[in-house]
Design an enzyme around this catalytic site. Structure first.
Site, PDB file in Angstrom:
ATOM      1  N   HIS A 238       0.753  -1.120  -0.200  1.00  0.00           N
ATOM      2  CA  HIS A 238      -0.008  -0.007  -0.031  1.00  0.00           C
ATOM      3  C   HIS A 238       0.922   1.131  -0.034  1.00  0.00           C
ATOM      4  CE1 HIS A 238       0.912   0.695   4.240  1.00  0.00           C
ATOM      5  NE2 HIS A 238       0.939  -0.480   4.394  1.00  0.00           N
ATOM      6  N   GLU A 314      -2.104  -7.159   7.504  1.00  0.00           N
ATOM      7  CA  GLU A 314      -0.744  -7.101   8.156  1.00  0.00           C
ATOM      8  C   GLU A 314      -0.684  -8.123   9.545  1.00  0.00           C
ATOM      9  OE1 GLU A 314       2.358  -7.562   8.378  1.00  0.00           O
ATOM     10  OE2 GLU A 314       2.832  -5.199   7.478  1.00  0.00           O
TER      11      GLU A 314
END
Length: 434
Positions: A238, A314
């Site tokens: 990202h 994550e």
């Protein structure tokens, strides 16, 4: 003792998509056709269709004479190598079919030989007839089939020095090294075309799925050309959040920050680069805000929808969320040292260990490779999942996670082949941001 030749094939128009198989049993001495089988399977993958064709051919031979010996000829190197015991079977949909095929005849009475597709036309045309009939909503009809009329009779069994062959071990989980797989002429040809393949090669149907006149699709890496195109994961970290430049722990257990202005600019630049390549066919994102926002910007540019996959999130860094490395070192030195020393150690406060993350990421990888077989998919995720996918593809130890640099909005890529092996195509590419 009688000896039969079984020629089998299968195809999927879309991989996965509408699929079917064909199989022919012939007399090994004369080449006379003794039995044919074909069936529309509905939506499944090319490899499952090939295994289904093999199973049908062996069963047809068994009905003719259960005491016979059988020589199987197929243009699928994957099936031939796996059933000969030289390649491991990892795909969950193929394992039961392979096990069932290995039980039809005693292993010492079945041999396998790879043949070029042009020598497997009878079974190929049966498979295509079955797919055509299925898409019309009809069953395949033996009386209406022209496959036998349009193809020559099977040639008697003779040694084939150029094709991989060998006894069926019945244990399809035996392994073969990548060097062995690449040592055949087909593997060498695939290696020669590897350099011509872009990092995000669009998935295409295999030759067997497109009808008799279709050309063979070259593949990449060490995989032979008839294995079909790999599932290619283009891995996008990202864009930046307010925490990124400060190098703070930002996992799935923290504040879930959105992109900063710089992060949105990075996502736009990435979207433009991927649009120029024109190879991404699907977009899948982690459920966290920064990945969904990055994925949304890219997908809008590509004209695609975003699917969310929980397994791409994550790592949860527990009490370290929002802290810098130096702050963690000061506050939790013993926990940090343990974490740096063992993948099983959890961050302070019950976060997620790297071992647990790897288990989750591996399961997600298997799920997505099955769902996107032969296609190129953009996975928008985070540092640890991307590094883990790279580590697993390379067979590297867990400590390698600490030896990789992964920039915000960087691109990496891994190709996954039907035999369960992988090839890293790209890592930490950032030229699109300049």
């Amino acid at each position: 003792m009688r000896e039969f030749i079984v020629e089998a094939d299968g195809g999927s128009r879309g991989n996965p998509g509408p699929a079917g198989y064909g199989a022919v049993v012939s007399d090994a001495a004369t080449g006379e056709t003794l039995a044919e089988a074909a069936e529309y399977l509905g939506a499944t993958t090319n490899n499952v269709a090939e295994y289904s064709g093999l199973l049908a051919g062996l069963r047809a031979a068994h009905e003719l004479d259960p005491q016979a010996t059988v020589h199987v000829r197929m243009d699928s190197k994957l099936v031939v190598e796996q059933m000969s015991g030289r390649w491991k079977i990892k795909h969950p949909a193929m394992k039961p079919l392979a096990a069932e095929a290995a039980r039809v005849f005693p292993p010492d009475r079945v041999t396998y030989e790879w043949i070029p597709r042009e020598r497997n036309k009878h079974a190929d045309r049966l498979a295509n007839e079955a797919m055509d009939a299925g898409q019309r909503g009809e069953p395949w009809s033996a009386s209406a089939s022209r496959a036998a009329l349009d193809t020559p009779a099977a040639r008697p069994v003779t040694p084939e020095p150029s094709g991989p062959s060998g006894p069926s071990a019945g244990g399809a989980d035996a392994t073969v090294s990548r060097a062995e797989a690449g040592s055949t002429p087909a593997g060498k040809a695939a290696d020669d075309v590897r350099a011509a393949q872009a990092v995000a090669t669009p998935g295409t149907e295999t030759a067997a799925a497109r009808g008799p006149a279709a050309a063979t699709t070259p593949s990449s890496g060490w995989a032979p050309a008839d294995m079909g195109p790999p599932a290619t994961f283009v891995l996008l970290r990202h864009g930046e959040t307010p925490l990124t430049p400060q190098k703070r722990f930002s996992g799935s257990g923290g504040s879930d920050p959105s992109l900063s202005d710089a992060g949105r600019e990075q996502a736009e630049r990435t979207a433009a680069a991927l649009a120029r390549r024109g190879t991404v066919q699907a977009v899948v994102a982690s459920p966290l805000a920064r990945t969904r926002e990055t994925a949304g910007i890219v997908a809008a540019r590509l004209g695609l929808e975003v699917s969310v996959e929980e397994g791409l999130r994550e790592t949860d860094f527990g009490a370290w969320e929002g802290l810098t490395f130096a702050e963690v070192r000061e506050r939790h030195p013993d926990d940090l040292n343990a974490w740096l020393s063992s993948p099983d150690a959890e961050p302070t406060g019950g976060g997620e260990s790297f071992a647990d993350t790897a288990t989750r990421v591996a399961a997600t990888r298997d799920k997505l490779t099955a769902a996107y077989a032969g296609r190129t998919v953009l996975l928008v995720t985070h540092v640890t999942p991307i590094k883990t996918l790279i580590r697993l593809a390379l067979g590297a130890p867990p400590e390698s996670l600490f030896r990789m640099e992964l920039s915000a909005a960087s691109l990496s890529a891994v190709a996954y082949y039907a035999d369960g092996n992988a090839s890293v195509r790209l890592f930490n590419e950032t030229s699109h941001l300049r």
